[in-house]
Design a protein around this motif. Sequence first.
Motif, short mmCIF file in Angstrom:
data_model
loop_
_atom_site.label_atom_id
_atom_site.label_comp_id
_atom_site.label_asym_id
_atom_site.label_seq_id
_atom_site.Cartn_x
_atom_site.Cartn_y
_atom_site.Cartn_z
N ILE A 141 1.15 9.03 6.98
CA ILE A 141 0.67 10.45 7.09
C ILE A 141 1.71 11.49 6.23
N ASP A 142 2.79 11.09 5.95
CA ASP A 142 3.77 11.64 5.56
C ASP A 142 3.38 11.99 3.73
N LEU A 143 2.90 10.87 3.45
CA LEU A 143 2.45 10.58 1.97
C LEU A 143 1.22 11.11 1.91
N LEU A 144 0.06 11.04 2.65
CA LEU A 144 -1.11 11.51 2.56
C LEU A 144 -0.92 12.96 2.70
N LEU A 145 -0.26 13.62 3.37
CA LEU A 145 -0.14 15.17 3.38
C LEU A 145 0.14 15.76 1.87
N ARG A 146 0.93 15.04 1.19
CA ARG A 146 1.51 15.45 -0.02
C ARG A 146 0.48 15.30 -1.15
N LEU A 147 -0.55 14.48 -0.85
CA LEU A 147 -1.76 14.52 -1.79
C LEU A 147 -2.87 15.64 -1.56
N THR A 191 1.08 -1.42 -0.01
CA THR A 191 0.17 0.16 0.15
C THR A 191 0.84 1.27 -0.09
N ARG A 192 1.90 1.34 0.97
CA ARG A 192 2.74 2.26 0.97
C ARG A 192 3.60 2.68 -0.49
N SER A 193 3.85 1.54 -1.13
CA SER A 193 4.54 1.91 -2.35
C SER A 193 3.40 2.29 -3.54
N LEU A 194 2.17 1.81 -3.56
CA LEU A 194 1.38 2.40 -4.36
C LEU A 194 1.13 4.08 -4.04
N LEU A 195 0.94 4.42 -2.87
CA LEU A 195 0.87 5.85 -2.37
C LEU A 195 1.79 6.63 -2.87
N GLU A 196 3.13 5.93 -2.75
CA GLU A 196 4.38 6.59 -3.34
C GLU A 196 4.20 6.89 -4.65
N VAL A 197 3.72 6.10 -5.58
CA VAL A 197 3.38 6.51 -7.07
C VAL A 197 2.41 7.54 -7.17
N MET A 198 1.15 7.33 -6.42
CA MET A 198 0.02 8.47 -6.37
C MET A 198 0.68 9.93 -6.08
N GLU A 208 3.75 11.01 -6.72
CA GLU A 208 4.17 11.27 -7.69
C GLU A 208 3.51 11.79 -9.11
N ASP A 209 2.22 11.22 -9.22
CA ASP A 209 1.43 11.30 -10.32
C ASP A 209 -0.01 11.00 -9.74
N ALA A 210 -0.53 12.39 -9.36
CA ALA A 210 -1.85 12.10 -8.42
C ALA A 210 -3.05 11.95 -9.32
N PRO A 211 -3.82 10.93 -8.93
CA PRO A 211 -5.11 10.93 -9.28
C PRO A 211 -5.97 12.06 -8.96
N ASP A 212 -7.09 12.39 -9.48
CA ASP A 212 -7.88 13.35 -8.99
C ASP A 212 -8.47 13.35 -7.89
N PHE A 213 -8.77 12.03 -7.39
CA PHE A 213 -9.04 11.94 -5.87
C PHE A 213 -8.84 10.53 -5.51
N LEU A 214 -8.43 10.32 -4.36
CA LEU A 214 -8.24 8.86 -3.75
C LEU A 214 -8.98 8.91 -2.31
N PHE A 215 -9.61 7.70 -2.35
CA PHE A 215 -10.57 7.43 -1.21
C PHE A 215 -10.18 6.21 -0.45
N LEU A 216 -9.61 6.27 0.87
CA LEU A 216 -8.79 5.29 1.33
C LEU A 216 -9.48 4.75 2.56
N GLN A 217 -10.15 3.62 2.31
CA GLN A 217 -11.06 2.95 3.32
C GLN A 217 -10.37 1.67 4.05
N THR A 218 -9.92 1.99 5.68
CA THR A 218 -9.41 0.95 6.29
C THR A 218 -10.08 1.11 7.68
N ARG A 219 -9.73 0.04 8.64
CA ARG A 219 -9.93 0.02 9.90
C ARG A 219 -8.78 -0.12 10.53
#
Length: 272
Positions: free
Chosen positions: A132-138, A104-111, A113-124
């Motif tokens: 958090i470091d990567l999420l803030l960059r989105l 998952t972290r590796s996928l966030l790193e890709v996003m 670099e090349d952001a989608p218009d929107f990412l909804f991240l569902q977790t428990r």
Amino acid sequence: MEAHHIYKSPKTLLNKGTGFLSGYTHSLNPYTGCTFGCSYCYVRQMPVSTFRGEEWGTWVDIKKQAADLLRKELRRAKSRGKVTIFMSSSTDPYQPAEYKEEVTRSLLEVMVEDAPDFLFLQTRSPLVRRDIDLLLRLEDRVRVSMTVETDREDIRKHFTPDAPPIQARFKTLQLLKEAGVPTQATIAPMLPSSEQFADKLLPLVNRVCIDDYFMGDGSGGRRTRSLNIGALYEPLGLEDWYHPAAYKAVYEQFRNIFPEEQLYVSREGFEP
């Protein structure tokens, strides 16, 4: 119970958003299978699980070279238009395997670099705090949806013994909020809770989605009924909670505490 891990090399990662997720162009699952093994999980009834011949919750497939694949697919998808991604529809992207595997972290790193218009991240899982470091960059292109079905740990243990403790999820919501990551609490499927549930969430989020089996399993409750979930309520004497009208009482409780524009019901709370 130690789940067994199998490494797979998928041909594709981005799937077309359909059904409940048709508001999204794509869904993205870093894993197949999920070792949280929640009793009411509708994925138990889907072909990915039923053809497996192994009990849901005991196995997980780890997608190898996922980042390279996503990099290619994301570039292609973006060249065709808007890209909105739901991660994940049939697994938890932060299940225990993610500690070591970091798919998952590796996928966030890709996003990032090349952001989608929107990412909804569902977790428990509280593990989402690690990223958090990567999420803030989105920035505002991401929303983390933390499942908190109840505020009662005894209920959580009864229905989902292998899922993370409720208190750890509350703490994670607090950390996400303090960091400035867009977040919502998702009460799905809504389980029996205390009268203080809304008060506990008020300082942690400004967006709540309430969903139940009848609206949220993609089949009007049919998939969940065939799992015989009602039987889990009986020994607790809580059958009243297993009813299509039960969510209204919880919604009212939340409406007394949260402004109406911060409350969403079922599908609208998951929309981009």
